[in-house]
Scaffold this active site. Structure first.
Site, PDB file in Angstrom:
ATOM      1  N   LYS A   1     -24.589  -4.512 -24.659  1.00  0.00           N
ATOM      2  CA  LYS A   1     -23.951  -4.443 -25.974  1.00  0.00           C
ATOM      3  C   LYS A   1     -22.791  -3.449 -25.943  1.00  0.00           C
ATOM      4  CE  LYS A   1     -23.132  -4.796 -30.418  1.00  0.00           C
ATOM      5  NZ  LYS A   1     -24.062  -4.627 -31.518  1.00  0.00           N
TER       6      LYS A   1
ATOM      7  N   LYS B   1     -19.783   4.435 -34.472  1.00  0.00           N
ATOM      8  CA  LYS B   1     -21.111   4.816 -33.970  1.00  0.00           C
ATOM      9  C   LYS B   1     -21.310   4.216 -32.579  1.00  0.00           C
ATOM     10  CE  LYS B   1     -24.505   2.332 -34.105  1.00  0.00           C
ATOM     11  NZ  LYS B   1     -25.500   1.279 -34.321  1.00  0.00           N
TER      12      LYS B   1
END
Lengths: 292, 292
Positions: A171, A239
């Site tokens: 990811k 983030k």
């Protein structure tokens, strides 16, 4: 058919859990704020009072929360999943969090006999609604095979990438590409504007060829139209970029492009755009170009 | 049916001119070195002794040469196209060159009654062979309409972007995207390697989603396989990036990503890879990562 628990009913978790209900699974849900849980209850889900209770009543517990500390809280915290963990339970964390912390949580669950898969997704709220998410999975092969039908109810492209943490690392690789592509799109569109070209026509003519990307085709027109509504919010991308950069630090890996992207997005957040979609980055490039 | 002249029978010009022959056009060709012209002659083309002679025997002259000075030479130089330019002649320059020089050449041709289109392409030698090029066109609308069937014999996506120079500017916008995407691909693949992931599996799992790009799908696997044979050569990309950056200078436009890409490709050229394909950039990122 496995009994599924679902923790975290936000913009992603809500449509994902609805797709599980549609596929015929029994669902027990938990969410910090009650509204979303009640919506799922009216669609047939049972509402639990804690993550521990979700785990006690499920064979597979899915977590879909925002950040690393949230996952630690719902799995390892007081009233957490780990308090009802046992042999046979599989925990699937579909949030995007630290690969290192993922491995630590996985080890703690393993000590109870439970197993963990990390299975972050890409495809945004649209992919979540349509059940077309890409799901990148790390963790034990047998648990992956057992849970594949469940993942197939939420996603289309589902790939086991390796052992614990490999899903999260993939990811992060995804996010490196996403910001590389986005920077190209912003720089291209501002160049087009200053060069007197029709930006929409540039997108149209370049979308068929070697310069094309998902970002150009899907986010380019939004950037031109000044439609900054989030698909994927700047603050959530940031983030993720912090996770990429701290993984880079752990690996002794120079990430010049992702690092620059993170700084440019910091400038965008400074301008108050943290809640906007990632395509709002065009505003930073416009400022650099003297266009605003 | 218009009589076509074709100047420049390199890796792109040869298959493009062959597609014109296949479409049934009468072709007069010129090339500095004789071998390529003889190949075309055996396929039915007439070989001319100079660009002037090509123009004298054609209604439409296409130029497909390497760089700005080459286009100036074959159009404006001694024995050049301009010596046979007249009302009704259309010159289509399909090279990638300076938008500013394009406008100057166009003005000089206009003074003779001839017209010029700038029509650079993307899609590489593969697109040239298969007749699937994207063609970005600048110049007079009527000349564009007249020549559209000719362009359709060589390309699939053909868009008029505006007046003279707009095709070249769009091609430069294309190259901005290309290097943005490529930097993302290189950084992603090196991250994957250092993180212990299977690079091919990363490409496969990310190619379906929001991180995807033509570069990831088509050049990513070559980079992993260390197949650095050119589709598009580093030294030609660098020529284009210099055009992008000097257009940026003319426009007072900061191009941080393209500028960084140009410098990284300079490092690649310093390592002797100028004749390799653009995917060879992975080697610079591998060195930064301590992988070589």
């Amino acid at each position: 058919m496995k009994r599924i628990g679902f923790i975290g009913l936000g913009i992603m978790g809500r449509p994902m859990s609805q797709n599980l209900l549609k596929a015929g699974y029994t669902l027990t849900v938990y969410n910090r704020s009650k509204g979303a849980a009640e919506e799922l209850a009216s669609a047939g889900a049972k509402v639990a009072g804690s993550p521990r209770q979700v785990a006690a009543e499920s064979d597979v517990v899915i977590t879909m929360v925002t950040d690393t500390p949230d996952v630690e809280q719902v799995i390892l915290g007081a009233g957490g999943v780990i308090e009802a963990a046992r042999e046979g339970l599989v925990v699937i964390d579909m949030s995007t969090i630290s690969p290192k912390v993922t491995r630590a949580i996985s080890a703690k669950l393993s000590a109870t006999g439970a197993q963990m898969l990390d299975a972050p997704v890409s495809g945004g709220d649209k992919g979540a609604r349509e059940g077309t998410l890409t799901i990148m999975v790390g963790g034990p092969e047998a648990a992956f095979s057992d849970c594949l039908p469940i993942l197939q109810a939420m996603g289309k492209k589902i790939v086991r990438m390796g052992e614990s943490g490999a899903g999260q690392l993939t990811k992060l690789a995804n996010q490196i590409l996403v910001v590389g592509n986005m920077i190209g799109v912003c720089e291209c569109l501002v160049f087009a504007k200053k060069a007197g070209l029709d930006q929409k026509l540039v997108i149209e003519s370049l979308s068929a060829g070697a310069a094309s990307s998902w970002s150009l085709v899907n986010l380019g027109p939004k950037a031109v139209d000044r439609d900054f509504a989030p698909g994927f919010k700047v603050k959530l991308l940031q983030k993720d970029l912090k996770l990429v950069l701290s993984s880079g630090d752990e690996l002794d890996l120079a990430l010049p492009s992702t690092s620059a992207a993170h700084q440019l997005y910091n400038a965008l957040q400074a301008a108050g755009s943290g809640e906007e979609g990632t395509q709002a980055l065009i505003k930073v490039f416009e400022q650099l170009a003297g266009l605003r």
